[in-house]
Enzyme design. Structure first.
Site, short mmCIF file in Angstrom:
data_model
loop_
_atom_site.label_atom_id
_atom_site.label_comp_id
_atom_site.label_asym_id
_atom_site.label_seq_id
_atom_site.Cartn_x
_atom_site.Cartn_y
_atom_site.Cartn_z
N ASP A 272 0.84 -1.18 0.00
CA ASP A 272 0.00 0.00 0.00
C ASP A 272 0.89 1.24 0.00
OD1 ASP A 272 0.87 0.54 2.62
OD2 ASP A 272 -0.84 -0.49 3.51
N ASP A 288 3.41 1.54 -15.87
CA ASP A 288 2.45 1.44 -16.98
C ASP A 288 1.35 2.44 -16.67
OD1 ASP A 288 0.84 0.76 -19.07
OD2 ASP A 288 0.63 -1.35 -18.55
N CYS A 341 -0.19 2.21 -23.27
CA CYS A 341 -0.83 1.53 -24.40
C CYS A 341 -1.42 2.61 -25.31
CB CYS A 341 -1.89 0.54 -23.94
SG CYS A 341 -3.17 1.22 -22.89
#
Length: 388
Positions: A272, A288, A341
């Site tokens: 966390d 990402d 992406c």
């Protein structure tokens, strides 16, 4: 269900989507109240819905209206099928076509034909160059399904043989050494023992290639900062055999990680926000980051139509905040693997160039694009190294 009834169901679901509800939610609600629909019915209706969303502009043009009915008429015309053969009004079919609907419009042109939002065209052309048209045409089609062979359990060839024994056909995908492109039986892959025993995981080929391109040193301390469902962390764990730390700003996105890790025999440890600092520094941080998702529009076509300039600008700020945070978690000489992406230069090269300009202790080692024309999704990877 008859083919006509499936199209009528898709039109009803599309109306719910056009009214503002997520398509998945409308599909789920339809399936719950349509117990008569078998698995093939549900799969076919789903395909109709998302095929229409991918072609929302061009289908509306060809169908004469941006309604569920109009999109279905336009989709049939785009497929080279005569809508009148399906809109019969018999049984559970859509009502017969009106005189106005029988008028076939001229073929769409420009951004309408390519299903490209007008406001985004200049950015897409600047980012894709000569590939703009073929890439946008590719985004109108359904994405193929890939799996990643878990090399910690066996070779890609062994995974392929196991899938074949359960009537799921596949072939090696050159984009990544772990990737298999699924053919006949692809929809059944989750029900195979090959999948349930962790030999394969569903993951796009370009996503696998990005994970494969990240350098891994033995014993390196690795954090996947925007872990989501854990796909890249699982791929890295299979490569290294090491423990991989995972974190996400939304813990709910990681809810499947323990089950997936157990299935794959991977060691993933969830951290966390408080635990991040206590476990830092890391040799490698995977980032990402949130983006437009333009490279994955075949899989998530709703994202293309939800995106606007304000959202794109906001995402730029979010990515900068993430980079500013993760750079403090990396040890001297360590790496950030920045990934999106996205196919947009503003989210990729421009973002890392701005980061390096403002942080002279960081150097750009690699920029690599993966185009949808290569077979998988559109992806981007940049490796940023901190001075020793």
């Amino acid at each position: 269900m008859t083919p006509e009834a499936r199209l009528a169901a898709a039109a009803e679901i599309l109306d719910g989507y056009l009214a503002g509800a997520p398509a998945e939610k409308v599909l789920t609600n339809w399936a719950r109240r349509s117990r008569f629909a078998g698995s093939k019915d549900r799969a076919t209706v789903r395909d109709h819905v998302f095929d229409a969303i991918r072609r929302r502009r061009s289908a509306a043009w060809l169908g004469g209206a941006e309604t569920g009915r109009g999109l279905i008429i336009g989709l049939l015309r785009a497929r080279g099928q005569d809508p009148e053969a399906f809109l019969t009004g018999q049984g559970h079919a859509l009502s017969p076509m009106t005189e106005a609907e029988r008028v076939v419009p001229a073929a769409p042109a420009g951004n309408v034909a390519l299903d490209c939002p007008d406001w985004l065209e200049a950015d897409m052309r600047d980012s894709l160059g000569d590939d703009f048209r073929p890439v946008m045409e590719g985004m109108q089609e359904r994405a193929e399904i890939f799996v990643r062979a878990n090399l910690s359990l066996g070779t890609r060839e062994q995974a392929q043989a196991r899938l074949a024994a359960e009537d799921v056909q596949s072939e090696p995908e050159p984009l990544a050494g772990t990737a298999l492109r699924l053919g006949q039986g692809a929809r059944r892959v989750r029900n195979t023992s090959c999948f349930q025993e962790g030999w394969v995981e569903i993951q796009d080929a370009a996503s696998q290639a990005v994970a494969e391109a990240v350098p891994l040193q033995p014993g390196a301390r690795v954090l996947d900062f925007c872990a989501g469902g854990g796909g890249k962390a699982l791929a890295l764990a299979a490569r290294s055999g090491e423990r991989i730390f995972v974190h996400d700003a939304d813990p709910g996105r990681m809810r499947d990680i323990p089950e997936r890790a157990a299935r794959a025999g991977a060691r993933l440890e969830i951290l966390d926000g408080m635990q991040l600092g206590r476990n830092a520094p890391f040799d490698l941080v995977i980032s990402d980051v949130p983006c437009s998702g333009s490279g994955a529009w075949r899989r998530q076509p709703e994202a293309k139509w939800r995106l606007d300039r304000a959202a794109l600008d906001h995402l730029q700020t979010v990515r900068q905040e993430i980079l500013d945070r993760v750079c403090r978690l990396v040890c001297p000489g360590g790496l950030i693997a920045y990934m999106t992406c996205s196919m947009l230069r503003s989210e990729n090269e421009a973002q890392v160039e701005a980061f390096c300009a403002g942080n002279p202790e960081w150097n750009l080692e690699l920029c690599q694009r993966f185009s949808p024309l290569q077979g998988g999704d559109g992806f981007f990877l940049a490796l940023l190294r901190r001075n020793a």
